[in-house]
Write a protein that holds these residues in place. Sequence first.
Motif, PDB file in Angstrom:
ATOM      1  N   ASN A  30       0.415   4.183   4.573  1.00 32.55           N
ATOM      2  CA  ASN A  30       0.241   5.141   5.669  1.00 32.55           C
ATOM      3  C   ASN A  30       1.074   6.398   5.464  1.00 32.55           C
ATOM      4  O   ASN A  30       1.510   7.017   6.421  1.00 32.55           O
ATOM      5  N   SER A  31       1.295   6.774   4.227  1.00 28.75           N
ATOM      6  CA  SER A  31       2.063   7.967   3.896  1.00 28.75           C
ATOM      7  C   SER A  31       1.122   9.007   3.281  1.00 28.75           C
ATOM      8  O   SER A  31       0.118   8.659   2.652  1.00 28.75           O
ATOM      9  N   ALA A  32       1.467  10.262   3.448  1.00 30.41           N
ATOM     10  CA  ALA A  32       0.642  11.342   2.896  1.00 30.41           C
ATOM     11  C   ALA A  32       0.794  11.461   1.378  1.00 30.41           C
ATOM     12  O   ALA A  32      -0.027  12.085   0.717  1.00 30.41           O
ATOM     13  N   VAL A  33       1.853  10.873   0.807  1.00 29.29           N
ATOM     14  CA  VAL A  33       2.088  10.959  -0.638  1.00 29.29           C
ATOM     15  C   VAL A  33       2.176   9.572  -1.247  1.00 29.29           C
ATOM     16  O   VAL A  33       2.538   8.607  -0.582  1.00 29.29           O
ATOM     17  N   ARG A  34       1.822   9.517  -2.530  1.00 28.66           N
ATOM     18  CA  ARG A  34       1.882   8.267  -3.282  1.00 28.66           C
ATOM     19  C   ARG A  34       2.413   8.552  -4.682  1.00 28.66           C
ATOM     20  O   ARG A  34       1.698   9.115  -5.511  1.00 28.66           O
ATOM     21  N   PRO A  35       3.662   8.194  -4.947  1.00 31.95           N
ATOM     22  CA  PRO A  35       4.205   8.390  -6.299  1.00 31.95           C
ATOM     23  C   PRO A  35       3.474   7.511  -7.319  1.00 31.95           C
ATOM     24  O   PRO A  35       3.182   6.345  -7.052  1.00 31.95           O
ATOM     25  N   ILE A  36       3.191   8.084  -8.473  1.00 36.76           N
ATOM     26  CA  ILE A  36       2.603   7.352  -9.588  1.00 36.76           C
ATOM     27  C   ILE A  36       3.723   7.140 -10.593  1.00 36.76           C
ATOM     28  O   ILE A  36       4.387   8.092 -11.004  1.00 36.76           O
ATOM     29  N   TYR A  37       3.932   5.871 -10.973  1.00 39.54           N
ATOM     30  CA  TYR A  37       5.091   5.567 -11.802  1.00 39.54           C
ATOM     31  C   TYR A  37       4.753   4.538 -12.877  1.00 39.54           C
ATOM     32  O   TYR A  37       3.702   3.916 -12.860  1.00 39.54           O
ATOM     33  N   THR A  38       5.688   4.398 -13.815  1.00 38.86           N
ATOM     34  CA  THR A  38       5.589   3.404 -14.871  1.00 38.86           C
ATOM     35  C   THR A  38       6.960   2.809 -15.096  1.00 38.86           C
ATOM     36  O   THR A  38       7.965   3.344 -14.622  1.00 38.86           O
ATOM     37  N   ARG A  39       6.993   1.709 -15.813  1.00 37.37           N
ATOM     38  CA  ARG A  39       8.276   1.103 -16.149  1.00 37.37           C
ATOM     39  C   ARG A  39       8.619   1.474 -17.576  1.00 37.37           C
ATOM     40  O   ARG A  39       7.801   1.342 -18.491  1.00 37.37           O
ATOM     41  N   VAL A  40       9.849   1.941 -17.783  1.00 34.02           N
ATOM     42  CA  VAL A  40      10.354   2.284 -19.108  1.00 34.02           C
ATOM     43  C   VAL A  40      11.638   1.482 -19.297  1.00 34.02           C
ATOM     44  O   VAL A  40      12.638   1.739 -18.620  1.00 34.02           O
ATOM     45  N   ASP A  41      11.592   0.495 -20.172  1.00 39.57           N
ATOM     46  CA  ASP A  41      12.706  -0.429 -20.376  1.00 39.57           C
ATOM     47  C   ASP A  41      13.073  -1.070 -19.035  1.00 39.57           C
ATOM     48  O   ASP A  41      12.242  -1.711 -18.433  1.00 39.57           O
TER      49      ASP A  41
END
Length: 75
Positions: A30-41
């Motif tokens: 229910n947020s206007a933003v959605r961070p796109i992320y990955t795992r690095v180590d």
Amino acid sequence: MALGLSLRPPHMKSLKGEPNLMELWPRQGNSAVRPIYTRVDDAFTILAIATKNDVDDALATARKRAARYGIPLGR
């Protein structure tokens, strides 16, 4: 509170067709933003911030940033 690898839907989801990219859903989506992320180590790296209307643009930005910084996405 769930953190790190134990974070599960509805707080995050894997992006279909995008190996190793996940989308964080603040406030259970229910947020206007959605961070796109990955795992690095052992760290999580935010590659882009999407709004509900620009997910495709944010995915393109995430892919470009991953390439720029040598982060493998498995494509």
